[in-house]
Scaffold this motif. Structure first.
Motif, mmCIF file in Angstrom:
data_model
loop_
_atom_site.group_PDB
_atom_site.id
_atom_site.type_symbol
_atom_site.label_atom_id
_atom_site.label_comp_id
_atom_site.label_asym_id
_atom_site.label_seq_id
_atom_site.Cartn_x
_atom_site.Cartn_y
_atom_site.Cartn_z
ATOM 1 N N PHE A 180 -49.233 -4.925 -27.984
ATOM 2 C CA PHE A 180 -49.408 -5.111 -26.556
ATOM 3 C C PHE A 180 -48.583 -6.275 -26.021
ATOM 4 O O PHE A 180 -48.720 -6.649 -24.881
ATOM 5 C CB PHE A 180 -50.886 -5.333 -26.243
ATOM 6 C CG PHE A 180 -51.741 -4.190 -26.690
ATOM 7 C CD1 PHE A 180 -51.793 -3.029 -25.949
ATOM 8 C CD2 PHE A 180 -52.476 -4.268 -27.855
ATOM 9 C CE1 PHE A 180 -52.564 -1.958 -26.364
ATOM 10 C CE2 PHE A 180 -53.253 -3.208 -28.280
ATOM 11 C CZ PHE A 180 -53.296 -2.048 -27.529
ATOM 12 N N ARG A 186 -56.788 4.097 -14.094
ATOM 13 C CA ARG A 186 -55.514 3.577 -13.638
ATOM 14 C C ARG A 186 -55.596 3.213 -12.157
ATOM 15 O O ARG A 186 -55.092 2.182 -11.714
ATOM 16 C CB ARG A 186 -54.446 4.642 -13.862
ATOM 17 C CG ARG A 186 -53.060 4.174 -13.547
ATOM 18 C CD ARG A 186 -52.045 5.176 -14.072
ATOM 19 N NE ARG A 186 -50.713 4.651 -13.839
ATOM 20 C CZ ARG A 186 -49.844 5.216 -13.010
ATOM 21 N NH1 ARG A 186 -50.162 6.304 -12.353
ATOM 22 N NH2 ARG A 186 -48.669 4.669 -12.839
ATOM 23 N N ASP A 240 -43.828 -1.577 -16.308
ATOM 24 C CA ASP A 240 -45.078 -2.045 -16.894
ATOM 25 C C ASP A 240 -45.828 -0.900 -17.556
ATOM 26 O O ASP A 240 -46.090 0.121 -16.945
ATOM 27 C CB ASP A 240 -45.955 -2.671 -15.810
ATOM 28 C CG ASP A 240 -45.401 -4.014 -15.403
ATOM 29 O OD1 ASP A 240 -44.702 -4.613 -16.226
ATOM 30 O OD2 ASP A 240 -45.656 -4.432 -14.272
ATOM 31 N N GLU A 241 -46.176 -1.161 -18.755
ATOM 32 C CA GLU A 241 -46.887 -0.127 -19.475
ATOM 33 C C GLU A 241 -48.374 -0.219 -19.217
ATOM 34 O O GLU A 241 -48.906 -1.286 -18.971
ATOM 35 C CB GLU A 241 -46.664 -0.309 -20.970
ATOM 36 C CG GLU A 241 -45.378 0.218 -21.464
ATOM 37 C CD GLU A 241 -45.104 -0.301 -22.852
ATOM 38 O OE1 GLU A 241 -45.246 0.460 -23.801
ATOM 39 O OE2 GLU A 241 -44.763 -1.480 -22.966
ATOM 40 N N GLU A 242 -49.012 0.902 -19.305
ATOM 41 C CA GLU A 242 -50.469 0.919 -19.297
ATOM 42 C C GLU A 242 -50.886 1.599 -20.584
ATOM 43 O O GLU A 242 -50.242 2.528 -21.027
ATOM 44 C CB GLU A 242 -50.960 1.717 -18.084
ATOM 45 C CG GLU A 242 -50.728 0.975 -16.788
ATOM 46 C CD GLU A 242 -50.352 1.904 -15.654
ATOM 47 O OE1 GLU A 242 -50.543 3.119 -15.776
ATOM 48 O OE2 GLU A 242 -49.863 1.389 -14.635
ATOM 49 N N PHE A 243 -51.944 1.114 -21.158
ATOM 50 C CA PHE A 243 -52.331 1.646 -22.455
ATOM 51 C C PHE A 243 -53.664 2.381 -22.374
ATOM 52 O O PHE A 243 -54.525 2.027 -21.567
ATOM 53 C CB PHE A 243 -52.439 0.508 -23.483
ATOM 54 C CG PHE A 243 -51.142 -0.202 -23.704
ATOM 55 C CD1 PHE A 243 -50.246 0.251 -24.655
ATOM 56 C CD2 PHE A 243 -50.812 -1.318 -22.953
ATOM 57 C CE1 PHE A 243 -49.040 -0.402 -24.856
ATOM 58 C CE2 PHE A 243 -49.608 -1.978 -23.148
ATOM 59 C CZ PHE A 243 -48.724 -1.515 -24.103
ATOM 60 N N TRP A 244 -53.781 3.348 -23.212
ATOM 61 C CA TRP A 244 -55.009 4.131 -23.295
ATOM 62 C C TRP A 244 -55.374 4.208 -24.763
ATOM 63 O O TRP A 244 -54.715 4.906 -25.520
ATOM 64 C CB TRP A 244 -54.764 5.519 -22.691
ATOM 65 C CG TRP A 244 -55.972 6.358 -22.481
ATOM 66 C CD1 TRP A 244 -56.191 7.609 -22.995
ATOM 67 C CD2 TRP A 244 -57.116 6.063 -21.670
ATOM 68 N NE1 TRP A 244 -57.394 8.094 -22.548
ATOM 69 C CE2 TRP A 244 -57.977 7.177 -21.745
ATOM 70 C CE3 TRP A 244 -57.489 4.959 -20.896
ATOM 71 C CZ2 TRP A 244 -59.212 7.216 -21.070
ATOM 72 C CZ3 TRP A 244 -58.710 5.011 -20.233
ATOM 73 C CH2 TRP A 244 -59.546 6.119 -20.322
#
Lengths: 210, 720
Positions: free
Chosen positions: B426, B514, B446-450
């Protein structure tokens, strides 16, 4: 399904892309999205979601919504969620590892069975830099992989996430293969349209690929 | 806690590796943890020892994990707990405590109860909240009612003057009164925190000598003896030792009468071997840091819980049910291994104060701002959102959004945070702000994580899904919008990123989360007071002249002020949260220097292990013993009022390398006060210590922390 097209106006299309395959696929993505390569970064845990916009020609913008999945066995049951409504898939394998191609093939089978029937699949061999440095490192011959891709009607690329070679080009080729005319909408009407597209639950398209 | 093998290892046919266990001698290899201690001349009668040990175990944060996971032998601890829950007449002895008997009695029982459920109070049920709150209010009144405080003051004074009366070792007397050799005076704590500590790292080295030279090892294997993970060494080495460890564990497991028990630990020379048997997984650690068995078990427990976090208990069980000799490595990806590496490194280098002290670190914020943030979290909550966490860099909690009925356990959060903040999955790499090329989507990169995760304390059987997103507080846009002048001395990269973790029980609620995340961040950034306060606390205070000072989030002992104290940790037991100060007079870089952190935390770990193995009887000043450690000489003094109120004074003689290449002996003094409501750990510079000033400083810290409780700790959170 598609809005009327006015080619004079700037066109904007949005597509969902999923990255599958060897766990190093994330690196391919970072090269594409951030134009950087991180040697230290391990593979993704879970999945990462990001977007990238590319300019296809002077008035066409294509926005990719990308799911970068961890190529791990134990997340396999989650994979359908990521590729369910995907318009395109990048299945990555390692040119220096024969078994990674086998894995990629099984992903492709699964996609063809389960995903949208019009999904654009690109088989992508990574670590081109290693192979170019030393041809002996190559375990997967280009002919073999290309033949397999042609047979199934897939795109085929060889790239290097490390040097960035061919990455942009491959994404561009994918974008060109996508039905932009169908998905395009004028920029102003973009918002509402996009929300629909990005919802994973809207099974408005082909529910079953068989 | 101690499940023990009753057999002696002297009859054991096992030889591990000749160079690993040098000359196993008949007597000392197998430590029957509890009983062995009873043999020590200093140890009190068995009954008392038991209750004290169990009391201190109860105050441990992670220790109850062991009790809650059903395994083989837990009889000993059950006995202990029953005893502990009754009033401990035995531990109330004559001396200073006599007068305090009545006021002391109830708090000690309370401490047992409150720490048996070491949930962050803010996460527990509302009813409990009320009760606990009441209890503590009473307690505070008691303490504020000055009797306790005065007593502690007196006790402290007494403690420090004990050496006048008792004939203590010279080194201690020197350090308390006459100071140490003149030429070492004026050396700062930071300089002293350089006593030759070698950072541990992970490796997959094939070299056996290298492997055996390591001071700390972690191994994970299956009950069938299949290797899963090791901190050091190549696969070949791991395979060999997995077999050996499995043999040792199963040798002691089955008794002739058909019952089973678990080998807990044994010692060989300076190396301690600790086992954790969680069928179908076995974990083992070795340590030559003089850590206690309890501490090492906790570390193993944490590692085990990490496995559960990634795979979940039923998944692991299912795999091994199918095939006893299943290779679990098949399920673990590179990222998981990297995570375990970083957890092991953290444990071996004492990098995570939360795991040592037990609790969560919190970001210091003004109360009104925290409330405003909570309001905004509540405002944006969506239907499928279960928990929301807003966290500052380094895993410091800002606040939490939670349902009234559900609880989140501290150890689950520790796992979650160590996954997010200690691994590079991360982390940001070269932040290229030139990227987005003026596109509308500024957050494009920008990444978003799941991330599917099992939180073992919440529910070991299922997965929750965590939406994780970061916000760079120092981004150009934000800084400009709110009129802040960031300068180069402030933290950068991951040190300026706020993380938002939204947890849902539904795997396809990513886009819902999100949306929530987007709104929360928009709300937080759009509000200037909130943004500026977060900036001030995380990145640095903004002076009127545009210069940036040290972040408000890190408290220096000088802010209190607490003269003589160079560093302290204050843990509020009610919140299960702690304050980790900055080193007095240190810069940002020093605080971030991993080696300095390791060395200071090594000292705290030693203090904490004293607290948890507090084996002296209640009442009065006692125990002064000298221990020879590898790094330093230790002298310690302790004073107990009861088993739950005590003070420790520890004097370390450390060798500090000097500029001329010589090594000079120097002292560092550690000081611990434990009461049912709080624990304070303090480090002073040694040298000339004025008792009265020290006592006053301690009191100031306690008073200051209590007064600022609302700023220092998250209590309540945003409840829906």
């Amino acid at each position: 399904m598609s809005a009327p097209i006015n080619t004079e106006e700037p066109r904007f299309a949005q597509f969902k892309l999923v990255l599958l395959g060897e766990s190093a696929v994330g690196k391919v993505l970072h090269r594409f999205v951030k134009d950087s390569f991180d040697d230290f970064r391990e593979s993704t845990i879970g999945a990462a979601f990001l977007t990238q916009t590319i300019l296809l020609d002077h008035n066409t913008t294509v926005k990719f919504e990308i799911w970068d999945t961890a190529g791990q066995e134990r997340y396999k049951s989650l994979a359908p969620m990521y590729y369910r409504n995907a318009n395109c898939a990048l299945v990555v394998f390692d040119l220096t590892k024969q078994e990674s191609l086998e894995k990629a093939k099984s992903w492709i089978k699964e996609l063809q069975r389960q995903a949208n029937s019009d999904i654009v699949i690109a088989l992508t061999g990574n670590k081109l830099d290693l192979v170019q440095e030393d041809e002996g490192a190559r375990e997967v011959s280009e002919d073999e992989a290309r033949a397999y891709a042609n047979e199934l009607g897939l795109l085929y690329f060889e790239v290097s996430a490390k040097t960035g070679q061919e990455i942009k080009e491959s994404f561009k080729s994918i974008a060109e293969k996508l039905p932009i005319e169908e998905k395009v909408n004028p920029r102003q009407g973009r918002r509402s349209r996009n929300v629909d597209l990005s919802r994973p639950n809207t099974n408005d398209q082909q529910a079953c690929g068989c | 806690m101690e499940s023990i093998s009753g057999r002696s290892i002297s009859s054991s046919p096992i030889t591990i590796h000749e160079s690993y266990i040098p000359e196993p001698n008949d007597s000392g290899i197998l430590e029957e943890t509890g009983r062995d201690r009873a043999k020590e001349p200093l140890a009190p009668p068995l009954l008392k020892r038991k209750s004290i040990v169990s009391m201190s175990e109860n105050s441990l944060l992670l220790s109850d994990l062991q009790a809650s996971v059903p395994t083989t032998a837990v009889t000993l601890e059950n006995v202990d707990q029953e005893e502990a829950s009754g009033p401990e007449e035995e531990t109330f002895e004559q001396g200073i405590a006599t007068a305090l008997r009545h006021s002391r009695l109830s708090p000690s029982i309370r401490s047992t109860r409150s720490s048996i459920v070491p949930t962050l109070t803010i996460f527990s049920d509302e009813e409990d909240d009320v009760n606990e709150g009441d209890d503590y209010d009473e307690q505070e009144e008691e303490e504020d009612g000055s009797s306790q405080r005065r007593t502690f003051g007196r006790l402290l004074g007494n403690l420090l003057s004990t050496d006048d009366r008792n004939s203590l070792s010279n080194s201690l007397r020197n350090s308390v009164h006459s100071g140490i050799d003149e030429n070492t005076e004026g050396i700062s704590l930071v300089q002293k925190l350089n006593f030759g500590y070698e950072m541990e790292s992970t490796d997959d080295n094939e070299d056996m000598t290298e492997f055996f030279s390591r001071r700390k090892h972690f191994f994970i294997l299956s009950s069938a003896g299949k290797p899963i993970y090791s901190m050091h060494g190549s696969d070949e080495i791991l395979t060999v030792f997995s077999g050996v460890i499995q043999t040792i564990v199963s040798f002691f497991q089955y008794k002739f009468d058909g019952t089973t028990e678990s080998l807990k630990s044994f010692e060989s020379g300076k190396v301690k071997f600790v086992f954790l048997n969680r069928y179908p997984i076995i974990l083992m650690a070795t340590s030559s840091y003089n850590e206690s068995t309890i501490e090492i078990s906790q570390q193993l427990e944490f590692l085990y819980n990490f496995l559960l976090t990634t795979l979940s208990k039923p998944h692991i069980d299912k795999m091994f049910q199918k095939r006893e000799n299943f290779d679990l490595r098949k399920l673990l990806g590179r990222a998981d291994i990297a995570c375990m590496d970083s957890i092991c490194k953290d444990l071996a280098n004492f990098h995570n104060p939360g795991l040592i002290i037990g609790g969560l670190e919190c970001l210091r914020l003004r109360k009104t701002i925290r409330n405003k943030i909570e309001k905004r979290l509540l405002m944006n909550k969506s239907e499928n959102l279960l928990y929301g966490l807003l966290v500052a860099p380094g895993g410091r909690l800002i606040t939490v959004l939670r349902p009234r009925k559900h609880t989140l356990h501290t150890s689950d959060l520790q796992l979650l945070f160590s996954l997010i903040f200690n691994t590079n999955t991360f982390k940001t790499y070269n932040n290229t702000d030139s990227q987005t090329s003026g596109s509308e989507e500024n957050s494009a990169a920008d990444e978003e994580f799941w991330v599917p995760l099992c939180l073992p304390k919440f529910n070991p059987n299922g997965f929750l899904y965590c939406f994780i997103q970061f916000l760079d507080l120092k981004s150009k846009e934000l800084v400009e919008r709110h009129g802040i002048n960031p300068d180069d001395s402030t933290p950068s990269g991951d040190g300026t990123k706020l993380s938002l973790i939204l947890i849902s029980a539904y795997k396809d609620s990513f886009f819902e989360m999100r949306e929530v995340g987007k709104n929360v961040f928009r709300n937080l950034c759009g509000n200037r007071p909130i943004y500026r306060e977060l900036y001030r606390s995380i990145i640095g205070t903004q002076g009127a002249d545009g210069s940036t000072g040290l972040p408000y989030g890190a408290v220096s002992p000088a802010d209190i002020p607490a003269p003589l104290i160079k560093h302290f940790i204050y843990k509020s037991k009610k919140h299960t949260q702690f304050l980790f100060s900055r080193i007095h007079g240190s810069t940002q870089e020093t605080m971030e220097d991993p080696k300095t952190r390791s060395q200071i935390m090594l000292l705290y770990s030693k203090m904490h292990s004293l607290v948890n193995t507090n084996n002296s009887t209640g009442g009065g000043i006692n125990t002064s013993l000298q221990k020879q450690d590898e790094n330093f000489e230790v002298t310690q003094l302790s004073a107990n009022l009861t088993s739950s109120n005590f003070i420790y004074y520890i004097n370390w003689k450390v060798g500090v390398p000097r500029e001329d290449g010589q090594i000079s002996t120097d002292t560092i003094v550690g000081f611990v006060i434990v009461t049912p409501a709080y624990e304070v750990y303090m480090i002073t510079n040694g040298g000339v210590v004025d008792k009265q000033i020290l006592v006053n400083s301690c009191k100031s810290i306690v008073r200051w922390c209590k007064r600022n409780e609302d700023r220092l700790f998250v209590s309540g959170g945003a409840v829906f």
